[in-house]
Design a protein around this motif. Structure first.
Motif, PDB file in Angstrom:
ATOM      1  N   ARG A  29       0.838  -1.183   0.000  1.00 31.72           N
ATOM      2  CA  ARG A  29       0.000   0.000   0.000  1.00 31.72           C
ATOM      3  C   ARG A  29       0.880   1.242   0.000  1.00 31.72           C
ATOM      4  NH1 ARG A  29      -4.847  -1.696  -1.684  1.00 31.72           N
ATOM      5  NH2 ARG A  29      -5.621  -3.446  -0.432  1.00 31.72           N
ATOM      6  N   HIS A  32       2.089   7.078   1.877  1.00 32.67           N
ATOM      7  CA  HIS A  32       1.569   8.440   2.084  1.00 32.67           C
ATOM      8  C   HIS A  32       2.464   9.215   3.049  1.00 32.67           C
ATOM      9  CE1 HIS A  32      -2.008   7.409  -0.131  1.00 32.67           C
ATOM     10  NE2 HIS A  32      -2.320   6.447   0.722  1.00 32.67           N
ATOM     11  N   ALA A  35       1.561  12.805   3.912  1.00 31.92           N
ATOM     12  CA  ALA A  35       0.237  13.060   4.474  1.00 31.92           C
ATOM     13  C   ALA A  35       0.278  14.186   5.505  1.00 31.92           C
ATOM     14  CB  ALA A  35      -0.328  11.790   5.106  1.00 31.92           C
ATOM     15  N   ARG A  65     -13.308   9.211   4.002  1.00 31.97           N
ATOM     16  CA  ARG A  65     -12.463   8.089   4.412  1.00 31.97           C
ATOM     17  C   ARG A  65     -11.981   7.336   3.184  1.00 31.97           C
ATOM     18  NH1 ARG A  65     -15.256   4.179   8.488  1.00 31.97           N
ATOM     19  NH2 ARG A  65     -16.712   4.048   6.751  1.00 31.97           N
ATOM     20  N   ALA A  66     -10.693   7.017   3.141  1.00 30.51           N
ATOM     21  CA  ALA A  66     -10.135   6.254   2.037  1.00 30.51           C
ATOM     22  C   ALA A  66     -10.601   4.807   2.102  1.00 30.51           C
ATOM     23  CB  ALA A  66      -8.610   6.321   2.045  1.00 30.51           C
ATOM     24  N   GLU A  68      -9.001   2.181   1.653  1.00 33.80           N
ATOM     25  CA  GLU A  68      -8.028   1.277   2.283  1.00 33.80           C
ATOM     26  C   GLU A  68      -8.216   1.177   3.801  1.00 33.80           C
ATOM     27  OE1 GLU A  68      -4.114   3.949   2.165  1.00 33.80           O
ATOM     28  OE2 GLU A  68      -5.488   4.190   0.474  1.00 33.80           O
ATOM     29  N   LEU A  69      -8.981   2.094   4.425  1.00 39.25           N
ATOM     30  CA  LEU A  69      -9.249   2.002   5.848  1.00 39.25           C
ATOM     31  C   LEU A  69     -10.298   0.950   6.170  1.00 39.25           C
ATOM     32  CD1 LEU A  69      -9.305   5.736   7.017  1.00 39.25           C
ATOM     33  CD2 LEU A  69      -7.527   4.034   7.370  1.00 39.25           C
ATOM     34  N   ARG A  95      -8.661  13.159   1.567  1.00 41.41           N
ATOM     35  CA  ARG A  95      -8.888  11.750   1.907  1.00 41.41           C
ATOM     36  C   ARG A  95      -8.151  11.405   3.180  1.00 41.41           C
ATOM     37  NH1 ARG A  95      -6.824   7.554  -1.063  1.00 41.41           N
ATOM     38  NH2 ARG A  95      -5.415   8.978  -2.147  1.00 41.41           N
ATOM     39  N   VAL A  97      -6.328   8.734   5.174  1.00 42.69           N
ATOM     40  CA  VAL A  97      -5.678   7.466   4.838  1.00 42.69           C
ATOM     41  C   VAL A  97      -5.169   6.716   6.073  1.00 42.69           C
ATOM     42  CG1 VAL A  97      -5.027   8.195   2.519  1.00 42.69           C
ATOM     43  CG2 VAL A  97      -3.493   8.699   4.434  1.00 42.69           C
ATOM     44  N   ARG A  98      -5.054   7.406   7.210  1.00 49.02           N
ATOM     45  CA  ARG A  98      -4.609   6.756   8.438  1.00 49.02           C
ATOM     46  C   ARG A  98      -5.291   7.414   9.624  1.00 49.02           C
ATOM     47  NH1 ARG A  98       0.557   6.930   6.132  1.00 49.02           N
ATOM     48  NH2 ARG A  98       1.074   8.792   7.337  1.00 49.02           N
TER      49      ARG A  98
END
Length: 341
Positions: A29, A32, A35, A65-66, A68-69, A95, A97-98
């Motif tokens: 993945r 980022h 970020a 929310r991305a 990938e979450l 977005r 991402v974490r």
């Protein structure tokens, strides 16, 4: 000339390339690394209002929310990492991402039998329980539940008692004197709220969650603390003695001069503790816990051999000992019943 189907072979068939599978899949993945870090201030239908702080100041933006979450929840107070358009310009969308690690997490359930936890706020360090002294009448058992939730979440509790202009707060405060819980008393005056500065003093520099049942004056207090908050204010029903829900979702609001935050939450009529281990509940009644030293092993604190009765009878928990013990046992009974279902 018409050819029969028997005259065709595989060389006559055109095979379109499978574009979806043409790129090899990978579990790697994007990291980022560029970020931007922000703090979630509000949540509304899948969109998150986030404040980003930069060397030049701060600005708010809207984010989603991305993918990938996955199904990871994001709540008010979360520290998040954002990519995309983080300028906060009108119409922009970043977005998330974490989600950063959570220091504290205030949770509740609908009741003590509900297995579904509802996360209220993340990363707050103070739980402010707002209660009116009258109209509507205070609800000590709801306050006890909020205190248990605060202790279990690692948050420091604070009692803010409103409407002291209508009744003497001393009898109510006697119930919580053995706990040494900090408290502030406020009253309404023609010029505003008397005691507001004292409330500000204990909120400055902290992230504080305000909780209370409807009609206790919580939204009025928030509007006084943060004048541009414009939180809706409700009234108390003269027949039922209950207030009307005015706040519909949690929202974080900065105190004047950005010296701390208050998180206003919707009014609650119940505060389930299904997420709290029943064996830990008595530890969150610090005025009663010393009396458990004489209890037999495995005592449920709701049986004839329980030493808490003698402890309370001897005045070990102060004048409010009997009502506090009753509150503890009511709470333990509901949790034990929930575990047996």
């Amino acid at each position: 000339m018409v050819r029969s189907s028997r005259d065709y072979d595989e060389s006559d068939v055109r095979i379109r390339p499978n574009r979806r599978g043409s790129r090899p899949r990978t579990k790697d993945r994007p990291k980022h690394e560029d970020a931007v870090v922000g703090r979630v201030l509000g949540v509304d239908r899948g969109r998150y209002r986030v404040r980003v702080t930069t060397p030049d100041g701060h600005h708010d933006l809207v984010a989603m929310r991305a993918r990938e979450l996955g199904r990871k929840g994001i709540v008010v107070g979360d520290e998040v990492h954002l990519v995309g358009d983080t300028t906060g310009a009108e119409g922009s969308l970043a977005r998330i991402v974490r989600v950063g690690p959570r220091v504290t997490l205030l949770r509740r359930t609908a009741d003590d039998t509900d297995p579904v936890e509802r996360v209220l706020v993340a990363n707050a360090d103070q739980l402010v329980v707002v209660s009116a002294l009258t109209n509507p009448e205070p609800r000590p058992r709801l306050i006890d539940r909020c205190l248990v939730a605060a202790y279990d979440a690692g948050m420091e509790p604070l009692l803010v008692l409103t409407k002291a202009d209508l009744t003497d707060p001393a009898p109510f405060l006697e119930q919580y004197a053995p706990l040494s819980v900090r408290h502030v008393v406020t009253s309404r005056t023609a010029d505003g709220i008397d005691g507001l500065e004292a409330v500000l003093d204990v909120l400055r520099g902290r992230v504080s969650v305000l909780v209370g049942h409807s009609g206790v004056g919580k939204s009025t207090l928030v509007n006084a603390l943060v004048p541009d908050a414009l939180r809706a204010v409700g009234v108390v029903n003269d027949v039922t003695g209950r207030g009307r829900h005015t706040s519909t979702s949690a929202v974080a609001l900065p105190l004047p001069d950005d010296d701390g935050w208050v998180v206003d939450t919707p009014g609650v009529r119940s505060f389930g503790l299904a997420h709290v281990d029943p064996t830990r509940i008595v530890h969150h009644f610090p005025d009663l816990e010393p009396g458990t030293d004489g209890c037999p092993r495995g005592c449920t604190h709701d049986e004839e051999e329980c030493a808490l009765d003698a402890f309370v009878a001897s005045g070990g928990a102060g004048p409010a000992g009997p009502s506090r013990l009753d509150s503890l046992r009511r709470l333990l009974r509901t949790r034990t019943a929930a575990g047996e279902e």
